[in-house]
Design a protein around this motif. Sequence first.
Motif, PDB file in Angstrom:
ATOM      1  N   PHE A  37       2.793  -2.844  -3.922  1.00  0.00           N
ATOM      2  CA  PHE A  37       2.431  -3.418  -5.236  1.00  0.00           C
ATOM      3  C   PHE A  37       2.767  -2.839  -6.553  1.00  0.00           C
ATOM      4  O   PHE A  37       2.554  -1.385  -6.721  1.00  0.00           O
ATOM      5  N   LYS A  38       3.621  -3.134  -7.374  1.00  0.00           N
ATOM      6  CA  LYS A  38       4.254  -2.296  -8.571  1.00  0.00           C
ATOM      7  C   LYS A  38       3.066  -2.568  -9.859  1.00  0.00           C
ATOM      8  O   LYS A  38       2.873  -1.560 -10.215  1.00  0.00           O
ATOM      9  N   ILE A  39       2.627  -3.503  -9.978  1.00  0.00           N
ATOM     10  CA  ILE A  39       1.614  -3.853 -11.274  1.00  0.00           C
ATOM     11  C   ILE A  39       0.405  -2.924 -11.006  1.00  0.00           C
ATOM     12  O   ILE A  39      -0.103  -2.281 -11.679  1.00  0.00           O
ATOM     13  N   SER A  40      -0.158  -3.158  -9.513  1.00  0.00           N
ATOM     14  CA  SER A  40      -1.288  -2.472  -9.552  1.00  0.00           C
ATOM     15  C   SER A  40      -1.176  -1.130  -8.747  1.00  0.00           C
ATOM     16  O   SER A  40      -2.319  -0.529  -8.834  1.00  0.00           O
ATOM     17  N   LYS A  41      -0.011  -0.607  -8.699  1.00  0.00           N
ATOM     18  CA  LYS A  41       0.292   0.879  -8.262  1.00  0.00           C
ATOM     19  C   LYS A  41      -0.369   0.844  -6.815  1.00  0.00           C
ATOM     20  O   LYS A  41      -1.772   1.658  -6.882  1.00  0.00           O
ATOM     21  N   GLY A  42       0.028   0.248  -5.792  1.00  0.00           N
ATOM     22  CA  GLY A  42      -0.450   0.526  -4.621  1.00  0.00           C
ATOM     23  C   GLY A  42       0.240  -0.193  -3.373  1.00  0.00           C
ATOM     24  O   GLY A  42       1.689  -0.611  -3.770  1.00  0.00           O
ATOM     25  N   PHE A  43      -0.372  -0.099  -2.198  1.00  0.00           N
ATOM     26  CA  PHE A  43       0.528  -0.508  -1.018  1.00  0.00           C
ATOM     27  C   PHE A  43      -0.490  -0.949  -0.022  1.00  0.00           C
ATOM     28  O   PHE A  43      -1.508  -0.576  -0.114  1.00  0.00           O
ATOM     29  N   SER A  44      -0.068  -1.906   1.142  1.00  0.00           N
ATOM     30  CA  SER A  44      -0.813  -2.147   2.145  1.00  0.00           C
ATOM     31  C   SER A  44      -0.249  -1.432   3.365  1.00  0.00           C
ATOM     32  O   SER A  44       1.119  -1.243   3.228  1.00  0.00           O
ATOM     33  N   ALA A  45      -1.095  -1.100   4.225  1.00  0.00           N
ATOM     34  CA  ALA A  45      -0.390  -0.233   5.285  1.00  0.00           C
ATOM     35  C   ALA A  45      -1.545  -0.632   6.314  1.00  0.00           C
ATOM     36  O   ALA A  45      -2.675  -0.610   6.331  1.00  0.00           O
ATOM     37  N   LYS A  46      -0.756  -0.540   7.943  1.00  0.00           N
ATOM     38  CA  LYS A  46      -1.684  -0.509   9.005  1.00  0.00           C
ATOM     39  C   LYS A  46      -1.698   0.896   9.261  1.00  0.00           C
ATOM     40  O   LYS A  46      -0.788   1.741   9.522  1.00  0.00           O
ATOM     41  N   LEU A  47      -2.996   1.520   9.416  1.00  0.00           N
ATOM     42  CA  LEU A  47      -3.333   2.804   9.398  1.00  0.00           C
ATOM     43  C   LEU A  47      -4.047   3.222  10.788  1.00  0.00           C
ATOM     44  O   LEU A  47      -5.171   2.355  11.190  1.00  0.00           O
ATOM     45  N   SER A  48      -3.757   4.296  11.520  1.00  0.00           N
ATOM     46  CA  SER A  48      -4.654   4.764  12.692  1.00  0.00           C
ATOM     47  C   SER A  48      -6.096   5.278  12.037  1.00  0.00           C
ATOM     48  O   SER A  48      -6.089   5.752  10.708  1.00  0.00           O
ATOM     49  N   GLN A  49      -7.001   5.541  12.814  1.00  0.00           N
ATOM     50  CA  GLN A  49      -7.815   6.201  12.209  1.00  0.00           C
ATOM     51  C   GLN A  49      -7.642   7.640  11.552  1.00  0.00           C
ATOM     52  O   GLN A  49      -8.132   8.311  10.716  1.00  0.00           O
TER      53      GLN A  49
END
Length: 78
Positions: A37-49
């Motif tokens: 995400f550029k406007i909100s400065k972020g990203f989505s990700a699939k993460l392990s514990q």
Amino acid sequence: MSEQNYIVTFKSTALQDEIDKFVDNVANDGGEIGHRFKISKGFSAKLSQKNFDSLNSLQADPDSIVESIEADGVVTTQ
């Protein structure tokens, strides 16, 4: 260990090169980066514990560029 989808957002003061380096580090540590995400400065990700625990400890650092880490999910309105 199961993986879950998260949304990671950065503080408004975070610079783009800091964000790029951070996202690369998450990917290199086994996180599966989704949308950035550029406007909100972020990203989505699939993460392990393990990934999630590492990000949570970084978020606790007052000098961290991480604003929040939230489980990704469906949002509805009435």
